[in-house]
Design a protein around this motif. Structure first.
Motif, PDB file in Angstrom:
ATOM      1  N   GLY B 261       0.876  -1.141  -0.148  1.00 59.68           N
ATOM      2  CA  GLY B 261       0.174  -0.122  -0.058  1.00 59.68           C
ATOM      3  C   GLY B 261       1.001   1.166   0.028  1.00 59.68           C
ATOM      4  N   ILE B 262       0.264   2.175  -0.933  1.00 57.33           N
ATOM      5  CA  ILE B 262       1.310   3.398  -0.762  1.00 57.33           C
ATOM      6  C   ILE B 262       0.304   4.638  -0.815  1.00 57.33           C
ATOM      7  N   ARG B 263       0.393   5.460   0.069  1.00 53.10           N
ATOM      8  CA  ARG B 263      -0.636   6.637   0.101  1.00 53.10           C
ATOM      9  C   ARG B 263      -0.414   7.534  -1.047  1.00 53.10           C
ATOM     10  N   PRO B 264      -1.556   7.980  -1.665  1.00 51.33           N
ATOM     11  CA  PRO B 264      -1.389   9.027  -2.580  1.00 51.33           C
ATOM     12  C   PRO B 264      -0.330  10.191  -2.309  1.00 51.33           C
ATOM     13  N   HIS B 265      -0.351  10.425  -0.993  1.00 54.31           N
ATOM     14  CA  HIS B 265       0.372  11.854  -0.842  1.00 54.31           C
ATOM     15  C   HIS B 265       1.744  11.154  -0.386  1.00 54.31           C
ATOM     16  N   ASP B 266       2.030   9.873  -0.349  1.00 59.14           N
ATOM     17  CA  ASP B 266       3.642   9.525  -0.262  1.00 59.14           C
ATOM     18  C   ASP B 266       4.173   9.146  -1.488  1.00 59.14           C
ATOM     19  N   LEU B 267       3.319   9.122  -2.539  1.00 58.30           N
ATOM     20  CA  LEU B 267       3.777   8.878  -3.936  1.00 58.30           C
ATOM     21  C   LEU B 267       3.908  10.084  -4.757  1.00 58.30           C
ATOM     22  N   LEU B 268       5.346  10.499  -4.844  1.00 58.89           N
ATOM     23  CA  LEU B 268       5.362  12.042  -5.121  1.00 58.89           C
ATOM     24  C   LEU B 268       5.929  11.984  -6.507  1.00 58.89           C
ATOM     25  N   ALA B 269       5.495  12.542  -7.255  1.00 59.79           N
ATOM     26  CA  ALA B 269       5.983  12.861  -8.558  1.00 59.79           C
ATOM     27  C   ALA B 269       7.271  13.495  -8.687  1.00 59.79           C
ATOM     28  N   VAL B 270       8.020  13.040  -9.571  1.00 58.82           N
ATOM     29  CA  VAL B 270       9.675  13.647  -9.462  1.00 58.82           C
ATOM     30  C   VAL B 270       9.418  14.976 -10.471  1.00 58.82           C
ATOM     31  N   VAL B 271      10.057  16.089  -9.884  1.00 60.55           N
ATOM     32  CA  VAL B 271      10.142  17.269 -10.601  1.00 60.55           C
ATOM     33  C   VAL B 271      11.342  17.415 -11.278  1.00 60.55           C
ATOM     34  N   ASP B 272      11.223  17.996 -12.489  1.00 61.93           N
ATOM     35  CA  ASP B 272      12.522  18.207 -13.114  1.00 61.93           C
ATOM     36  C   ASP B 272      13.561  17.040 -13.466  1.00 61.93           C
ATOM     37  N   GLY B 273      13.041  16.003 -13.361  1.00 63.27           N
ATOM     38  CA  GLY B 273      13.811  14.651 -13.655  1.00 63.27           C
ATOM     39  C   GLY B 273      14.733  14.343 -12.419  1.00 63.27           C
ATOM     40  N   ALA B 274      14.898  14.982 -11.378  1.00 62.35           N
ATOM     41  CA  ALA B 274      15.686  14.949 -10.295  1.00 62.35           C
ATOM     42  C   ALA B 274      15.158  13.957  -9.349  1.00 62.35           C
ATOM     43  N   VAL B 275      15.591  12.645  -9.277  1.00 57.46           N
ATOM     44  CA  VAL B 275      14.692  11.749  -8.401  1.00 57.46           C
ATOM     45  C   VAL B 275      15.456  11.942  -7.047  1.00 57.46           C
ATOM     46  N   PRO B 276      14.546  12.193  -5.914  1.00 57.00           N
ATOM     47  CA  PRO B 276      15.159  12.756  -4.358  1.00 57.00           C
ATOM     48  C   PRO B 276      15.928  11.460  -3.852  1.00 57.00           C
ATOM     49  N   GLU B 277      16.806  12.098  -3.030  1.00 58.43           N
ATOM     50  CA  GLU B 277      17.739  10.829  -2.212  1.00 58.43           C
ATOM     51  C   GLU B 277      17.143  10.129  -1.388  1.00 58.43           C
ATOM     52  N   GLY B 278      17.541   8.898  -1.237  1.00 56.72           N
ATOM     53  CA  GLY B 278      16.889   8.109  -0.276  1.00 56.72           C
ATOM     54  C   GLY B 278      15.575   7.257  -0.662  1.00 56.72           C
ATOM     55  N   ALA B 279      15.105   7.617  -1.914  1.00 55.65           N
ATOM     56  CA  ALA B 279      13.932   7.082  -2.278  1.00 55.65           C
ATOM     57  C   ALA B 279      13.907   5.480  -2.271  1.00 55.65           C
ATOM     58  N   ILE B 280      13.126   4.615  -1.807  1.00 54.62           N
ATOM     59  CA  ILE B 280      13.168   3.143  -1.885  1.00 54.62           C
ATOM     60  C   ILE B 280      12.382   2.657  -2.938  1.00 54.62           C
ATOM     61  N   VAL B 281      11.539   3.221  -3.625  1.00 55.80           N
ATOM     62  CA  VAL B 281      10.831   2.879  -4.559  1.00 55.80           C
ATOM     63  C   VAL B 281      10.745   3.653  -5.998  1.00 55.80           C
ATOM     64  N   THR B 282      10.767   3.537  -6.997  1.00 55.29           N
ATOM     65  CA  THR B 282      10.831   4.500  -7.992  1.00 55.29           C
ATOM     66  C   THR B 282       9.850   3.809  -8.995  1.00 55.29           C
ATOM     67  N   LEU B 283       8.820   4.518  -9.547  1.00 52.54           N
ATOM     68  CA  LEU B 283       7.957   4.054 -10.744  1.00 52.54           C
ATOM     69  C   LEU B 283       7.728   5.023 -11.667  1.00 52.54           C
ATOM     70  N   GLU B 284       7.580   4.224 -12.785  1.00 53.74           N
ATOM     71  CA  GLU B 284       7.204   5.302 -14.073  1.00 53.74           C
ATOM     72  C   GLU B 284       5.900   4.586 -14.482  1.00 53.74           C
ATOM     73  N   GLY B 285       5.284   5.850 -14.842  1.00 53.63           N
ATOM     74  CA  GLY B 285       3.803   5.333 -15.364  1.00 53.63           C
ATOM     75  C   GLY B 285       3.413   6.422 -16.269  1.00 53.63           C
ATOM     76  N   VAL B 286       2.355   6.118 -17.112  1.00 50.37           N
ATOM     77  CA  VAL B 286       1.697   7.012 -18.096  1.00 50.37           C
ATOM     78  C   VAL B 286       0.494   7.826 -17.407  1.00 50.37           C
ATOM     79  N   VAL B 287       0.419   9.048 -17.504  1.00 53.34           N
ATOM     80  CA  VAL B 287      -0.610   9.845 -16.987  1.00 53.34           C
ATOM     81  C   VAL B 287      -1.829   9.631 -17.419  1.00 53.34           C
ATOM     82  N   GLU B 288      -2.853   9.281 -16.962  1.00 59.74           N
ATOM     83  CA  GLU B 288      -4.120   9.221 -17.449  1.00 59.74           C
ATOM     84  C   GLU B 288      -5.114  10.255 -17.121  1.00 59.74           C
ATOM     85  N   ALA B 289      -4.979  10.664 -16.028  1.00 53.99           N
ATOM     86  CA  ALA B 289      -5.770  12.092 -15.899  1.00 53.99           C
ATOM     87  C   ALA B 289      -5.110  12.762 -14.501  1.00 53.99           C
TER      88      ALA B 289
END
Lengths: 285, 347
Positions: B261-289
């Motif tokens: 389970g991941i709360r929407p507020h804990d699944l943060l979109a990466v801004v300017d392609g810079a993955v924040p340090e310490g992230a334990i999960v990185t996901l890539e997806g297509v924006v639907e809405a």
């Protein structure tokens, strides 16, 4: 240009006379004439002397109020009027009380046999009065109720129609009202009287009007159960003007005209509730 | 005021058991919210406390007294209903005064109590009006007034704000909360709206299928849900839930048969392609809405066939159809047993 536009606008908004509407109004007019003509003849005849009763002109040749004086002074009209008023009022009060009490119970309480009781009450609507008259008479005779006020009133003290009408209407009252009152500490009778009854006031007034008018005009049962002229209701009393030797049409029509006045008043004052009552009885299910 | 205790409380309708022996202690002055989907037994439980439903089994105590067999009026509780249940043929004064119907008070004392209640609820100017001339919020306040005027041991609220529009609901939430803080009367509140539960409760009771799944403070339930149902029910938008297999390759995710389970507020979109340090999960997806909410934007993503909701700053509104990367920080993954759906802790 402006003129043309205005002309167009006027023609666009001119009410169209639809053929269906003409037909509807014609039918209503015919119905109205059919209904009102006997009433006009009744009033007309009441103003004619006995010798002109069979003169079918609507406007009496020598109008007179002597029939009214005669009916009011030398017959039992006053007593019959009182009897009708008494019977209609008591039966109406009884219906409003008991029909709504039973209707409320059937609508708002869950108990074994509730459905059966409701169907049993409903099925009484399918039995014509003519079939019930003999059992009523035998019952009255056995219990010594013949030729008494109670004898006239008892068959109508509670009706299947009234119970059905009230039950249907109480069904529409949200249970939360009753539950809130229960939590506030009211007993069931007070809840019915103070909360439920005011909420169904339109249905109550419709029931009261129907019952009053029905009993005011009742003829068949009061004729059978009463023998002494002091207990006659108005319709029965008026029929006594028609004896084998002669029918006193002018007296009957005068009495009928006088008897119609309360009915007309009830209709005129409460017509809104009557229409609503008809709709309630016919539409709600 | 009084405490309320439910001990193995059961409600059965013929052969259907609606409430399965629940236990709960409500402390004196506590504001407890029952929350759950329709048919979970929360209203039935409330009605058993009120005395409007017969208790099939178990014991109900209000204060020290067992009240199973007591009539509603003998329990000294007051209830506010969803549709207000204020009487349309009575004025506001008469409606509020109805709560004092059985009170042994003089007319003056009753009037004083009514006036006091009306003043607290801001109804003084409306006392002689009938309910038809009041707004929805005012009607609800009249219903609360009728409950308040009796000074009961406990208030019971059965979805009282469901008929109000969103703005009024938010306003009434605060008013009821303030009222509770002022009166400190034990309150049991039923709702299916988790936002109401979160914002008002001292303690939330999550119910499902006639059982209590979890009780706790709003933060407790949000941070430590006991199972998948509570995790998804508490928090808005709902927690993203996906099988571990869908996150194969992420080192932080166990390969066992678990749900993540991941709360929407804990699944943060990466801004300017810079993955924040310490992230334990990185996901890539297509924006639907996208749902721009002002301070933040909710982004609906498709990640390898799974639908997820992520959050991006309000200033970033990714285009529909574009690909974005989202990350999760440590401690923000909720793990659940796939078979029992019970919590396995956080990672």
């Amino acid at each position: 240009m402006t003129d043309i536009r205005q002309k167009d606008a006027v023609s666009r908004f001119r009410p169209r006379v639809r053929p269906g509407r003409i037909l509807m109004w014609t039918l209503l007019l015919i119905g109205g004439v059919i209904m009102i003509t006997p009433l006009l003849f009744m009033f007309s005849t009441s103003l004619k002397p006995a010798s002109q009763v069979y003169d079918l002109r609507l406007i009496p040749q020598d109008p007179t109020f002597s029939n009214y004086v005669k009916v009011l002074t030398s017959t039992g009209f006053g007593r019959w009027f009182f009897n009708s008023l008494l019977v209609a009022t008591i039966v109406t009060c009884s219906n409003v009380f008991f029909d709504s009490l039973v209707g409320y119970t059937l609508a708002k309480f869950r108990f074994r046999g509730r459905r059966f009781i409701f169907i049993a009450i409903l099925s009484t609507l399918m039995i014509p009065t003519e079939m019930l008259v003999i059992p009523w008479y035998l019952m009255s005779a056995n219990l010594g109720w013949l030729d008494s006020y109670w004898g006239i009133m008892f068959p109508g003290m509670m009706t299947g129609f009234g119970t059905f009408l009230m039950r249907q209407f109480f069904e529409g009252v949200p249970d939360d009202f009753m539950e809130a009152a229960r939590i506030d500490g009211m007993n069931e009778f007070v809840i019915w009287w103070k909360i439920a009854m005011p909420l169904v006031a339109p249905a109550l007034s419709a029931l009261a009007i129907f019952t009053f008018l029905g009993n005011w005009t009742a003829f068949f049962w009061p004729l059978i159960v009463t023998t002494s002229s002091e207990l006659y209701t108005l319709p029965v009393g008026l029929s006594s003007f028609a004896v084998e030797a002669a029918i006193q049409w002018e007296m009957i029509m005068t009495g009928a005209a006088l008897a119609t006045i309360p009915t007309l008043l009830v209709f005129l004052i409460f017509q809104r509730y009557i229409v609503r009552g008809v709709m309630l009885a016919g539409v709600k299910g | 005021m009084a405490s309320i205790a439910l001990e193995k409380l059961v409600k059965r309708y013929d052969k259907v058991e609606a409430v399965h022996g629940i236990d709960l202690e409500i402390a004196d002055g506590e504001f407890v919210v029952f929350v759950g989907p329709s048919g979970c037994g929360k209203s039935t439980t409330l009605r058993m406390i009120a005395g409007l439903e017969e208790i099939t089994g178990g014991t109900l105590r209000i204060g020290d007294a067992v009240v199973n067999e007591r009539a509603p009026k003998a329990r000294n509780i007051a209830m506010v209903f969803q549709n207000y249940a204020i009487y349309p043929h009575l004025t506001v004064r008469q409606n509020i005064g109805f709560g004092l119907y059985t009170a042994k008070l003089s007319k003056d004392e009753k009037n004083a109590r009514i006036d006091d209640t009306a003043r607290i609820l801001g109804l003084t100017d409306y006392l002689e009006r009938r309910p038809a001339a009041l707004s929805g919020g005012q009607r609800q306040r009249v219903a609360i007034g009728r409950a308040m005027v009796r000074n009961p041991s406990a208030f019971l609220f059965d979805e009282p704000l469901s008929n109000l529009d969103a703005q009024l609901r938010a306003q009434m939430r605060i008013e009821i909360k303030k009222l509770h803080q002022e009166l400190k009367t034990t309150t049991v509140y039923v709702t299916h709206d988790q936002i109401e539960a979160m914002t008002m409760a001292d303690r939330i009771v999550v119910m499902k299928d006639g059982n209590i799944l979890q009780t706790g403070t709003p933060v407790d339930l949000y941070e430590n849900p006991a199972d998948v149902f509570t995790a998804r029910f508490i928090g808005s938008p709902s927690m993203n839930m996906l099988p571990a297999l869908a996150l194969a390759g992420q080192s932080a995710v166990p390969s066992d048969d678990v749900l993540v389970g991941i709360r929407p507020h804990d699944l943060l979109a990466v801004v300017d392609g810079a993955v924040p340090e310490g992230a334990i999960v990185t996901l890539e997806g297509v924006v639907e809405a996208v749902e721009p909410l002002g301070p933040e934007t909710m982004v609906h993503l498709n990640v390898a066939g799974a639908s997820l909701i992520a959050t991006s700053p309000g200033t970033l509104s990714p285009a529909v159809g574009s690909r974005i990367t989202c990350t999760v920080q440590p401690g923000k993954l909720y793990l659940f047993d796939a078979a029992t759906e019970k919590s396995l802790g956080r990672k």
